[in-house]
Write a protein that holds these residues in place. Structure first.
Motif, PDB file in Angstrom:
ATOM      1  N   SER A   1       0.712  -8.307  -7.527  1.00 21.55           N
ATOM      2  CA  SER A   1       0.239  -7.239  -6.636  1.00 21.55           C
ATOM      3  C   SER A   1       0.849  -5.880  -6.954  1.00 21.55           C
ATOM      4  O   SER A   1       0.489  -4.878  -6.348  1.00 21.55           O
ATOM      5  N   PHE A   2       1.801  -5.842  -7.928  1.00 23.69           N
ATOM      6  CA  PHE A   2       2.461  -4.573  -8.270  1.00 23.69           C
ATOM      7  C   PHE A   2       1.899  -4.018  -9.580  1.00 23.69           C
ATOM      8  O   PHE A   2       1.695  -4.762 -10.546  1.00 23.69           O
ATOM      9  N   VAL A   3       1.684  -2.709  -9.595  1.00 21.13           N
ATOM     10  CA  VAL A   3       1.188  -2.014 -10.787  1.00 21.13           C
ATOM     11  C   VAL A   3       2.129  -0.863 -11.108  1.00 21.13           C
ATOM     12  O   VAL A   3       2.540  -0.112 -10.215  1.00 21.13           O
ATOM     13  N   ALA A   4       2.485  -0.722 -12.381  1.00 20.30           N
ATOM     14  CA  ALA A   4       3.304   0.413 -12.818  1.00 20.30           C
ATOM     15  C   ALA A   4       2.434   1.420 -13.551  1.00 20.30           C
ATOM     16  O   ALA A   4       1.605   1.055 -14.394  1.00 20.30           O
TER      17      ALA A   4
ATOM     18  N   TYR B   1       0.113  -1.016 -16.127  1.00 22.91           N
ATOM     19  CA  TYR B   1       0.234  -2.452 -16.368  1.00 22.91           C
ATOM     20  C   TYR B   1       0.692  -3.167 -15.104  1.00 22.91           C
ATOM     21  O   TYR B   1       1.316  -2.572 -14.208  1.00 22.91           O
ATOM     22  N   LEU B   2       0.382  -4.428 -15.041  1.00 19.84           N
ATOM     23  CA  LEU B   2       0.848  -5.284 -13.965  1.00 19.84           C
ATOM     24  C   LEU B   2       2.359  -5.465 -14.132  1.00 19.84           C
ATOM     25  O   LEU B   2       2.859  -5.595 -15.252  1.00 19.84           O
ATOM     26  N   CYS B   3       3.087  -5.451 -13.029  1.00 15.16           N
ATOM     27  CA  CYS B   3       4.552  -5.503 -13.121  1.00 15.16           C
ATOM     28  C   CYS B   3       5.131  -6.290 -11.943  1.00 15.16           C
ATOM     29  O   CYS B   3       4.419  -6.638 -10.984  1.00 15.16           O
ATOM     30  N   ASP B   4       6.422  -6.540 -12.011  1.00 11.45           N
ATOM     31  CA  ASP B   4       7.103  -7.130 -10.857  1.00 11.45           C
ATOM     32  C   ASP B   4       7.508  -6.007  -9.901  1.00 11.45           C
ATOM     33  O   ASP B   4       7.186  -4.843 -10.129  1.00 11.45           O
ATOM     34  N   GLU B   5       8.227  -6.354  -8.840  1.00 10.15           N
ATOM     35  CA  GLU B   5       8.557  -5.360  -7.813  1.00 10.15           C
ATOM     36  C   GLU B   5       9.495  -4.272  -8.302  1.00 10.15           C
ATOM     37  O   GLU B   5       9.649  -3.233  -7.655  1.00 10.15           O
ATOM     38  N   HIS B   6      10.117  -4.487  -9.481  1.00  6.70           N
ATOM     39  CA  HIS B   6      11.042  -3.479 -10.028  1.00  6.70           C
ATOM     40  C   HIS B   6      10.428  -2.701 -11.190  1.00  6.70           C
ATOM     41  O   HIS B   6      11.110  -1.895 -11.825  1.00  6.70           O
ATOM     42  N   GLY B   7       9.150  -2.954 -11.493  1.00  9.62           N
ATOM     43  CA  GLY B   7       8.460  -2.168 -12.514  1.00  9.62           C
ATOM     44  C   GLY B   7       8.450  -2.763 -13.890  1.00  9.62           C
ATOM     45  O   GLY B   7       7.978  -2.127 -14.842  1.00  9.62           O
TER      46      GLY B   7
ATOM     47  N   LYS C   1       7.473   7.635 -13.628  1.00 12.81           N
ATOM     48  CA  LYS C   1       6.867   6.339 -13.352  1.00 12.81           C
ATOM     49  C   LYS C   1       6.635   6.166 -11.864  1.00 12.81           C
ATOM     50  O   LYS C   1       7.401   6.675 -11.036  1.00 12.81           O
ATOM     51  N   ALA C   2       5.571   5.455 -11.510  1.00  9.44           N
ATOM     52  CA  ALA C   2       5.332   5.040 -10.128  1.00  9.44           C
ATOM     53  C   ALA C   2       5.129   3.529 -10.121  1.00  9.44           C
ATOM     54  O   ALA C   2       4.400   2.977 -10.960  1.00  9.44           O
ATOM     55  N   ILE C   3       5.797   2.864  -9.183  1.00 10.77           N
ATOM     56  CA  ILE C   3       5.622   1.426  -8.987  1.00 10.77           C
ATOM     57  C   ILE C   3       4.814   1.266  -7.704  1.00 10.77           C
ATOM     58  O   ILE C   3       5.274   1.638  -6.621  1.00 10.77           O
TER      59      ILE C   3
ATOM     60  N   LYS D   1       0.813  -1.215   0.000  1.00 11.22           N
ATOM     61  CA  LYS D   1       0.000   0.000   0.000  1.00 11.22           C
ATOM     62  C   LYS D   1       0.850   1.272   0.000  1.00 11.22           C
ATOM     63  O   LYS D   1       0.509   2.278   0.609  1.00 11.22           O
ATOM     64  N   THR D   2       1.973   1.210  -0.695  1.00  6.65           N
ATOM     65  CA  THR D   2       2.811   2.373  -0.935  1.00  6.65           C
ATOM     66  C   THR D   2       3.271   2.348  -2.384  1.00  6.65           C
ATOM     67  O   THR D   2       3.068   1.366  -3.103  1.00  6.65           O
ATOM     68  N   TYR D   3       3.929   3.429  -2.808  1.00  8.32           N
ATOM     69  CA  TYR D   3       4.498   3.481  -4.156  1.00  8.32           C
ATOM     70  C   TYR D   3       5.937   3.973  -4.107  1.00  8.32           C
ATOM     71  O   TYR D   3       6.347   4.665  -3.166  1.00  8.32           O
ATOM     72  N   VAL D   4       6.689   3.595  -5.105  1.00  5.16           N
ATOM     73  CA  VAL D   4       8.031   4.136  -5.332  1.00  5.16           C
ATOM     74  C   VAL D   4       7.951   5.054  -6.541  1.00  5.16           C
ATOM     75  O   VAL D   4       7.382   4.677  -7.578  1.00  5.16           O
ATOM     76  N   LEU D   5       8.510   6.266  -6.420  1.00  7.45           N
ATOM     77  CA  LEU D   5       8.497   7.234  -7.517  1.00  7.45           C
ATOM     78  C   LEU D   5       9.825   7.174  -8.256  1.00  7.45           C
ATOM     79  O   LEU D   5      10.893   7.308  -7.649  1.00  7.45           O
ATOM     80  N   CYS D   6       9.778   6.961  -9.568  1.00  2.25           N
ATOM     81  CA  CYS D   6      10.980   6.890 -10.401  1.00  2.25           C
ATOM     82  C   CYS D   6      11.192   8.237 -11.092  1.00  2.25           C
ATOM     83  O   CYS D   6      10.266   8.770 -11.718  1.00  2.25           O
ATOM     84  N   ILE D   7      12.402   8.786 -10.999  1.00  2.00           N
ATOM     85  CA  ILE D   7      12.680  10.107 -11.571  1.00  2.00           C
ATOM     86  C   ILE D   7      13.910  10.050 -12.466  1.00  2.00           C
ATOM     87  O   ILE D   7      14.736   9.147 -12.378  1.00  2.00           O
ATOM     88  N   ASP D   8      14.009  11.058 -13.309  1.00  2.00           N
ATOM     89  CA  ASP D   8      15.156  11.193 -14.199  1.00  2.00           C
ATOM     90  C   ASP D   8      15.477  12.678 -14.316  1.00  2.00           C
ATOM     91  O   ASP D   8      14.697  13.540 -13.882  1.00  2.00           O
ATOM     92  N   GLY D   9      16.635  12.984 -14.917  1.00  2.00           N
ATOM     93  CA  GLY D   9      17.014  14.366 -15.154  1.00  2.00           C
ATOM     94  C   GLY D   9      16.772  14.736 -16.604  1.00  2.00           C
ATOM     95  O   GLY D   9      17.293  14.074 -17.511  1.00  2.00           O
ATOM     96  N   TYR D  10      15.979  15.765 -16.830  1.00  2.00           N
ATOM     97  CA  TYR D  10      15.689  16.263 -18.178  1.00  2.00           C
ATOM     98  C   TYR D  10      16.376  17.620 -18.347  1.00  2.00           C
ATOM     99  O   TYR D  10      16.899  18.189 -17.388  1.00  2.00           O
TER     100      TYR D  10
END
Length: 477
Positions: A118-121, A104-110, A56-58, A39-48
């Motif tokens: 149980s993981f969604v990206a 989409y449905l994903c693994d724990e790494h997205g 992206k959020a996993i 019941k949490t998310y990981v936020l994926c970031i990059d430098g533009y």
């Protein structure tokens, strides 16, 4: 506690005080790949080219779903001013809704999977004008705040409402290792200088690696290690586009200023440290020294130049030198004879500051849209600097730091002094190189101060010799 001017601090406290409940500065460190808790998310970031962006959020839903139950149209991702990390609550109304491009449905790494899980990206669009794609709440103040926008991910069909963030991760930033240098200032106080560093794998085992010492711009200091790497995305220096120029790769060292490089060793009559002079009519000057700007306009006595200022030596000079000395001792694989120093804007000021204070430390310098007033460089210093290879990059249309009073004046004096190793690269408009368009469908145009967009994308050639590029020139020093 060090002071940086009573009236300035008072104005910042008034202007920058958050208007939402529960906001606190958050220490944001570079993390490896991170699996979100239930019941949490990981936020994926990059430098533009325009700064950090969350693409992206996993999400760990805490439940099991089949892949065909996951549809992007059913999800929403609202951006809030703040989210309390442990409670899953957000504050105030949503500031914006992220545009979800894919779900989409994903693994724990997205990584996308089929079947059940149980993981969604969620993948988000990232655009230059979408300020809410940048996860960091930005404050232009000493000790830049490190708050993060909150986000609530919802799906009524699946019964999901998740606002807790487990972590922020960046595959690009993960190439860099965090560290901290500790020194004692001239007042006997402890001064901590965080930093990140990248060291490439040696291609030639018995050959040492050169090093780029990089200074970030104003507003990127504080405790957030991501912003110096991703704001003017210096993490690109670790990419193949730059690394290919160096036969053994090039290491990168990025110190993080706790306040701003423009704070100087000079103090006023009250013992407060004075800020370095920046073009008094420029946009950066108005932002970084609002009290001075307001009082000058009220009294109608604004100076036409910077001759009435005397503070130029950065307060952080000795701390940076200690960091560099210690880093070289800790990493014998780095060539101390091939240390290059670069930086943008206020970081460009710091490049010039270090070259003037410790020229023997550096094999070459490449300041970008630098903010060191030429009027504060003596003729003797120009003669000394003329002996060193220095590459200047700037837009002639820069409206934040007047290039006539900084880059152009210094470059002209160096050439008049016989500096064969002084190189100038000038730009006009700064146009996006990666296909982003404005609302009229034309290539997106950045602020004229953003000369780093071209430099860090490898599009930086000498005005006098179009066959000479910055990083090929640097690799030969």
């Amino acid at each position: 506690m060090r002071r940086f001017g009573f009236f300035y601090a008072l104005l910042c406290a008034f202007m920058m005080c958050p208007v939402f409940a529960g906001s606190q500065d958050e220490k944001i460190e570079i993390l490896p790949a991170f699996v979100p808790e239930p019941k949490t998310y990981v936020l994926c970031i990059d430098g533009y080219d325009w700064g950090p962006g969350s693409y992206k959020a996993i999400v760990n839903t805490g439940r099991i779903f089949s892949s065909d139950a996951v549809n992007k149209e059913d999800f929403s991702a609202g951006v809030y001013l703040a989210a309390k990390k442990d409670s899953g609550k957000t504050y105030g109304p949503a500031q914006s809704e992220r545009n979800i491009c894919a779900a989409y449905l994903c693994d724990e790494h997205g990584t996308e999977i089929s079947g059940k899980g149980s993981f969604v990206a969620l993948e988000f669009s990232v655009e230059p004008e979408d300020s809410f794609s940048n996860p960091f709440v930005f404050y232009m103040k000493p000790g830049n705040a490190s708050s993060v926008f909150g986000m609530k991910i919802s799906n009524k069909k699946l019964g999901l409402s998740i606002a807790r963030r487990s972590a922020i991760v960046s595959p690009v930033a993960q190439q860099f290792i965090a560290g901290k240098s500790v020194s004692i200032d001239d007042d006997g106080e402890k001064l901590e200088l965080p930093y990140t560093s990248f060291i490439p794998e040696k291609k030639i085992p018995d050959k040492k690696i050169p090093l780029i010492l990089w200074f970030h711009g104003a507003g990127e200091g504080g405790q957030n290690l991501y912003t110096p790497l991703l704001n003017a995305p210096v993490a690109k220096l670790a990419g193949e586009k730059v690394q290919q120029y160096f036969e053994n790769g090039v290491a990168v060292l990025v110190p993080v200023c706790p306040t701003n490089w423009l704070v100087t060793v000079t103090k006023d009559v009250f013992g407060n440290r004075i800020w370095a002079p920046v073009d008094i009519k420029g946009a950066l000057r108005k932002t970084m020294s609002p009290i001075k700007y307001v009082l000058d306009n009220i009294s109608s006595t604004q100076a036409d130049d910077d001759e009435n200022y005397s503070a130029v030596v950065s307060y952080y000079t000795d701390a940076v030198k200690k960091l560099l000395d210690d880093f070289l001792k800790e990493h014998p694989e780095i060539d101390p004879e091939r240390v290059f120093v670069g930086g943008v804007s206020a970081g460009g000021y710091m490049v010039m500051n270090m070259m003037l204070q410790h020229p023997s430390l550096f094999a070459a310098a490449f300041p970008i849209c630098e903010a060191f007033p030429d009027s504060k460089i003596s003729n003797g210093q120009i003669e000394m600097l003329a002996e060193k290879p220095v590459w200047f990059s700037v837009s002639k249309d820069d409206s934040s730091i007047n290039p006539a009073k900084h880059t152009f004046s210094t470059y002209e004096r160096l050439k008049n002094c016989g500096a064969d190793n002084a190189v100038l690269c000038t730009y006009g408009k700064i146009i996006d190189l990666n296909g982003y368009k404005d609302e009229d469908g034309k290539p997106y145009e950045y602020d004229s101060h953003f000369a780093w967009v071209y430099v860090l994308n490898g599009w930086c050639v000498s005005d006098e010799d179009a066959s000479l590029s910055l990083f090929s020139w640097l690799s030969e020093r």
